[in-house]
Motif scaffolding. Structure first.
Motif, PDB file in Angstrom:
ATOM      1  N   ILE A 134       0.904  -1.222  -0.151  1.00 63.91           N
ATOM      2  CA  ILE A 134       0.225   0.124   0.055  1.00 63.91           C
ATOM      3  C   ILE A 134       1.578   1.717  -0.126  1.00 63.91           C
ATOM      4  O   ILE A 134       0.703   1.872  -0.702  1.00 63.91           O
ATOM      5  N   ILE A 135       2.031   0.963   0.519  1.00 68.46           N
ATOM      6  CA  ILE A 135       3.124   2.626   0.871  1.00 68.46           C
ATOM      7  C   ILE A 135       3.584   2.860  -0.852  1.00 68.46           C
ATOM      8  O   ILE A 135       3.904   3.824  -0.358  1.00 68.46           O
ATOM      9  N   ASN A 136       3.630   1.207  -1.506  1.00 67.24           N
ATOM     10  CA  ASN A 136       4.781   1.210  -2.511  1.00 67.24           C
ATOM     11  C   ASN A 136       3.514   2.125  -3.241  1.00 67.24           C
ATOM     12  O   ASN A 136       3.760   2.942  -4.797  1.00 67.24           O
ATOM     13  N   ALA A 137       2.418   1.408  -3.473  1.00 68.37           N
ATOM     14  CA  ALA A 137       1.106   2.207  -4.330  1.00 68.37           C
ATOM     15  C   ALA A 137       1.068   3.416  -4.024  1.00 68.37           C
ATOM     16  O   ALA A 137       0.895   5.091  -5.192  1.00 68.37           O
ATOM     17  N   LYS A 138       0.915   4.020  -2.934  1.00 67.33           N
ATOM     18  CA  LYS A 138       0.743   5.671  -2.502  1.00 67.33           C
ATOM     19  C   LYS A 138       2.335   6.252  -2.975  1.00 67.33           C
ATOM     20  O   LYS A 138       1.551   7.042  -3.569  1.00 67.33           O
ATOM     21  N   LYS A 139       3.063   5.936  -2.605  1.00 73.64           N
ATOM     22  CA  LYS A 139       4.297   6.137  -3.088  1.00 73.64           C
ATOM     23  C   LYS A 139       4.483   6.721  -5.183  1.00 73.64           C
ATOM     24  O   LYS A 139       5.011   7.502  -5.071  1.00 73.64           O
ATOM     25  N   GLU A 140       3.835   5.850  -5.433  1.00 72.74           N
ATOM     26  CA  GLU A 140       3.918   5.834  -7.133  1.00 72.74           C
ATOM     27  C   GLU A 140       3.025   6.699  -7.665  1.00 72.74           C
ATOM     28  O   GLU A 140       3.583   7.837  -8.852  1.00 72.74           O
ATOM     29  N   ILE A 141       2.474   7.134  -6.716  1.00 75.84           N
ATOM     30  CA  ILE A 141       1.066   7.727  -7.266  1.00 75.84           C
ATOM     31  C   ILE A 141       1.472   9.264  -6.494  1.00 75.84           C
ATOM     32  O   ILE A 141       0.911  10.228  -7.316  1.00 75.84           O
ATOM     33  N   ASP A 142       1.712   8.998  -5.268  1.00 72.70           N
ATOM     34  CA  ASP A 142       2.142  10.739  -5.622  1.00 72.70           C
ATOM     35  C   ASP A 142       3.520  10.905  -6.218  1.00 72.70           C
ATOM     36  O   ASP A 142       3.629  12.420  -6.878  1.00 72.70           O
ATOM     37  N   ASN A 143       4.089  10.027  -7.132  1.00 74.80           N
ATOM     38  CA  ASN A 143       5.257  10.286  -7.712  1.00 74.80           C
ATOM     39  C   ASN A 143       4.878  10.997  -9.288  1.00 74.80           C
ATOM     40  O   ASN A 143       5.551  11.533 -10.146  1.00 74.80           O
ATOM     41  N   ASN A 144       3.940  10.196 -10.037  1.00 73.40           N
ATOM     42  CA  ASN A 144       2.871  10.409 -10.835  1.00 73.40           C
ATOM     43  C   ASN A 144       2.153  10.982 -11.342  1.00 73.40           C
ATOM     44  O   ASN A 144       1.316  11.347 -12.467  1.00 73.40           O
ATOM     45  N   LEU A 145       0.962  11.228 -10.674  1.00 72.47           N
ATOM     46  CA  LEU A 145      -0.106  11.544 -10.330  1.00 72.47           C
ATOM     47  C   LEU A 145      -0.293  12.768 -10.910  1.00 72.47           C
ATOM     48  O   LEU A 145      -0.794  13.517 -12.311  1.00 72.47           O
ATOM     49  N   LYS A 146       0.591  13.802 -10.284  1.00 71.93           N
ATOM     50  CA  LYS A 146       0.537  15.194 -10.785  1.00 71.93           C
ATOM     51  C   LYS A 146       0.536  15.809 -11.906  1.00 71.93           C
ATOM     52  O   LYS A 146       0.249  16.369 -12.426  1.00 71.93           O
TER      53      LYS A 146
END
Length: 301
Positions: free
Chosen positions: A78-90
């Protein structure tokens, strides 16, 4: 228990971010559909783009909802998924918003180009009418006084003005300065020469974009020419036409000089519509590819 609650909160965070991406993507798809609908109504080029694919994003959303409902507690994933979202979503959202704004700008530019064409066609038609009014036979008296020469000079002048209108059109249609649809409607309404096609397009824009007719403005610039009173006497007429013919010849020479400037610019190249359309398609394909890569990075198993 606390660990499970934290995992659920992180999953809720992921779900919220995925919903933002879905919303932005759906907004772009809606813009594409609306632009194509308007294009059909207004008779302008379609956007003709593939929509952004939402199926994979919706599947990811459903997966996260299922994980929340089942109290999924694999903290590391979950933490890895959250990290990828924060890195790429914006960056991905910014790219989608940029394309959304560009679509509106592009369609307004196409509306502007059609409006300019109708304005200049109406001008050109009016000029052609003026030429036809002057194209008649005259008698010996008119020839002797110089009236016939004046009429022929006027025809030449009007033909040059007609050519100038055509050349000015090609420059004006490329001079889009980000005008809104309302500003384009005001431009149409301010044209001194308005034929049926121009008025019909103006009414279509008002209806399609639901513009309040009471807010439409008009700023018509009319060139006022002082009237020439033709004298009655034979010799007075000769003197009058000799003077006015000289003025008309000077006007003809000025028009020829203006036309030369347009001839010097003929060699300038411009990007074709096909190339621009391909560029738009590539951008949308790029976003589709970015979304797929974004989804691949989010792993819960």
């Amino acid at each position: 228990m606390e660990e499970t609650n934290e995992c659920i909160e992180n999953l809720m965070y992921c779900l919220n971010k995925i919903n933002i991406l879905i919303s932005k993507t759906d907004k772009l798809n809606t813009r594409i559909r609306l632009c194509n609908k308007n294009a059909k109504i207004l008779g302008i080029p379609k956007v003709n783009l593939n929509k952004i694919l939402l199926d994979d994003l919706e599947s990811l959303k459903d997966l996260v909802i299922t994980l929340i409902e089942n109290s999924y507690d694999k903290e590391e994933q979950i933490i890895n998924a959250k990290k990828e979202i924060d890195n790429n979503l914006k960056k991905l959202v910014e790219k989608i918003e940029k394309e959304n704004n560009k679509l509106e700008h592009t369609q307004n530019e196409e509306i502007f180009k059609k409006a300019i064409r109708l304005i200049y066609v109406a001008k050109w038609r009016e000029k052609e009418k003026e030429i036809s009014y002057l194209d008649y036979k005259t008698g010996l008296f008119s020839k002797l006084t110089g009236e016939e020469k004046y009429r022929k000079l006027c025809i030449e002048k009007k033909k040059l003005e007609s050519s100038l209108i055509k050349n000015e059109y090609y420059t004006a249609k490329e001079n889009y300065q980000g005008e809104t649809v309302r500003e384009i409607v005001n431009k149409l309404n301010s044209s001194p020469d308005r034929d049926f096609e121009l008025l019909d397009f103006k009414d279509l824009l008002i209806k399609t974009f639901m513009i309040d007719s009471d807010t439409i403005t008009s700023q018509i610039d009319i060139d006022w020419n002082s009237s020439n009173i033709i004298p009655y006497g034979f010799f007075e007429k000769i003197k009058y036409y000799k003077n006015i013919n000289k003025i008309t010849i000077n006007q003809i020479n000025e028009l020829k000089e203006k036309l030369k400037k347009f001839e010097n610019n003929e060699g300038q190249t411009e990007v074709t519509k096909k190339e621009l359309q391909e560029e738009k398609k590539n951008k949308l394909n790029e976003i589709n590819s970015d979304i797929k890569n974004f989804i691949k990075l989010i792993k819960f198993a």
